[in-house]
Enzyme design. Structure first.
Site, PDB file in Angstrom:
ATOM      1  N   GLU A 103       0.892  -1.429   0.065  1.00  0.00           N
ATOM      2  CA  GLU A 103       0.028  -0.234  -0.114  1.00  0.00           C
ATOM      3  C   GLU A 103       0.751   0.897  -0.123  1.00  0.00           C
ATOM      4  O   GLU A 103       1.922   1.438   0.522  1.00  0.00           O
ATOM      5  CB  GLU A 103      -0.793   0.163   1.710  1.00  0.00           C
ATOM      6  CG  GLU A 103      -1.304  -1.016   1.009  1.00  0.00           C
ATOM      7  CD  GLU A 103      -3.147  -1.278   0.430  1.00  0.00           C
ATOM      8  OE1 GLU A 103      -3.305   0.107  -0.350  1.00  0.00           O
ATOM      9  OE2 GLU A 103      -3.642  -1.909   0.192  1.00  0.00           O
ATOM     10  N   ARG A 138     -17.342  -0.719   6.326  1.00  0.00           N
ATOM     11  CA  ARG A 138     -18.665  -2.143   5.732  1.00  0.00           C
ATOM     12  C   ARG A 138     -19.387  -2.682   6.852  1.00  0.00           C
ATOM     13  O   ARG A 138     -20.417  -2.527   7.478  1.00  0.00           O
ATOM     14  CB  ARG A 138     -17.930  -2.216   4.229  1.00  0.00           C
ATOM     15  CG  ARG A 138     -19.411  -2.880   3.719  1.00  0.00           C
ATOM     16  CD  ARG A 138     -18.016  -3.797   2.558  1.00  0.00           C
ATOM     17  NE  ARG A 138     -16.923  -4.306   2.728  1.00  0.00           N
ATOM     18  CZ  ARG A 138     -17.685  -5.546   3.719  1.00  0.00           C
ATOM     19  NH1 ARG A 138     -18.370  -6.381   3.212  1.00  0.00           N
ATOM     20  NH2 ARG A 138     -15.615  -6.230   3.542  1.00  0.00           N
ATOM     21  N   HIS A 192      -1.099  -6.039   2.038  1.00  0.00           N
ATOM     22  CA  HIS A 192      -2.690  -6.570   1.733  1.00  0.00           C
ATOM     23  C   HIS A 192      -2.045  -7.513   1.099  1.00  0.00           C
ATOM     24  O   HIS A 192      -1.381  -7.516   0.006  1.00  0.00           O
ATOM     25  CB  HIS A 192      -3.639  -5.432   0.875  1.00  0.00           C
ATOM     26  CG  HIS A 192      -4.856  -5.436   2.284  1.00  0.00           C
ATOM     27  ND1 HIS A 192      -4.858  -4.284   2.459  1.00  0.00           N
ATOM     28  CD2 HIS A 192      -5.463  -5.450   3.358  1.00  0.00           C
ATOM     29  CE1 HIS A 192      -5.998  -3.645   2.989  1.00  0.00           C
ATOM     30  NE2 HIS A 192      -6.221  -4.618   3.959  1.00  0.00           N
TER      31      HIS A 192
HETATM   32  N1  PCA Z   1      -8.223  -7.336   6.192  1.00  0.00           N
HETATM   33  C1  PCA Z   1      -9.254  -6.348   6.983  1.00  0.00           C
HETATM   34  C2  PCA Z   1      -9.034  -5.772   7.992  1.00  0.00           C
HETATM   35  C3  PCA Z   1      -8.155  -7.142   8.426  1.00  0.00           C
HETATM   36  C4  PCA Z   1      -7.936  -7.457   7.319  1.00  0.00           C
HETATM   37  O1  PCA Z   1      -6.889  -8.632   7.676  1.00  0.00           O
HETATM   38  C5  PCA Z   1      -8.545  -4.698   6.332  1.00  0.00           C
HETATM   39  O2  PCA Z   1      -8.795  -5.022   4.623  1.00  0.00           O
HETATM   40  O3  PCA Z   1      -8.734  -3.788   6.726  1.00  0.00           O
END
Ligand code: PCA
Length: 191
Positions: free
Chosen positions: A81, A91, A166
């Site tokens: 990110e 959400r 992510h």
């Molecule tokens: N993904 C969520 C919160 C915890 C996770 O593993 C997110 O993308 O905010």
């Protein structure tokens, strides 16, 4: 040379899933990667609390870098990110039942911060080890963004760098071993 300390975090399951691959992957990493000694921390999926715990731990162990990992179930690549933004917009409720709608994380603080670890280099390194990767310009508005923004805000103008990656859900294309390989490559790309 003494290794530097990297705090690496993963999240607990949320949204009804039994596991969160972010923590599964972090847990499976070796304790030393590149010039870093890894310190692993499992975080709750809770606004505010996740960031407070990560920040306190980073300070306690004098981490020179913090790399947070979370699940973005719909994605088809491992995505470092680029930016954290100053908003909470849930959400679904977090694991403590909080569901803020369009609130700032830190009132009167900057709208956004850029990640301070080399996210572009991480993308290149992850691709080079054969795992699909792309730079992302939104970490969302849920707990992952809350964590990234808060760390970047609190560590602004300090020597401690931070970033967030992510990972997609585990699948045939993204087995746990691929997620681990991607994270190792990302850490090796930190100079
Ligand atoms: N993904 C969520 C919160 C915890 C996770 O593993 C997110 O993308 O905010």
């Amino acid at each position: 040379m003494e290794p530097e300390t990297l705090l690496i975090t993963g999240f607990m399951p949320f949204g009804g899933d039994p596991v969160n691959p972010s923590w599964e992957a972090v847990k499976a990493l070796p304790d030393r990667i590149g010039g870093f000694s890894l310190h692993k921390l499992l975080l709750p999926v809770e606004f505010g609390c996740a960031a407070d715990l990560a920040y306190a731990e980073a300070q306690a162990i004098r981490a020179s870098a913090v790399l947070c990992v979370g699940l973005a179930a719909g994605r088809t690549a491992v995505t470092p990110e680029a930016i954290g933004i100053n908003i909470r917009d849930a959400r679904i409720p977090d694991n403590a039942g909080a569901a803020p709608k369009g609130e700032p994380i830190e009132p009167d603080a900057p709208a956004a911060y850029f990640s301070t670890l080399p996210v572009r280099g991480m993308v290149e390194a992850i691709r080079s080890c054969g795992v699909p990767s792309a730079l992302s310009y939104t970490a969302g508005t849920y707990v992952c963004n809350d964590l990234l923004y808060t760390l970047l805000h609190r560590f602004a103008n300090t020597g401690t760098r931070a970033a967030f990656i992510h990972v997609p859900a585990i699948s045939e294309q993204f087995p746990l071993t691929a997620l681990c390989r991607a994270l190792e490559a990302a850490i090796e790309a930190i100079r």
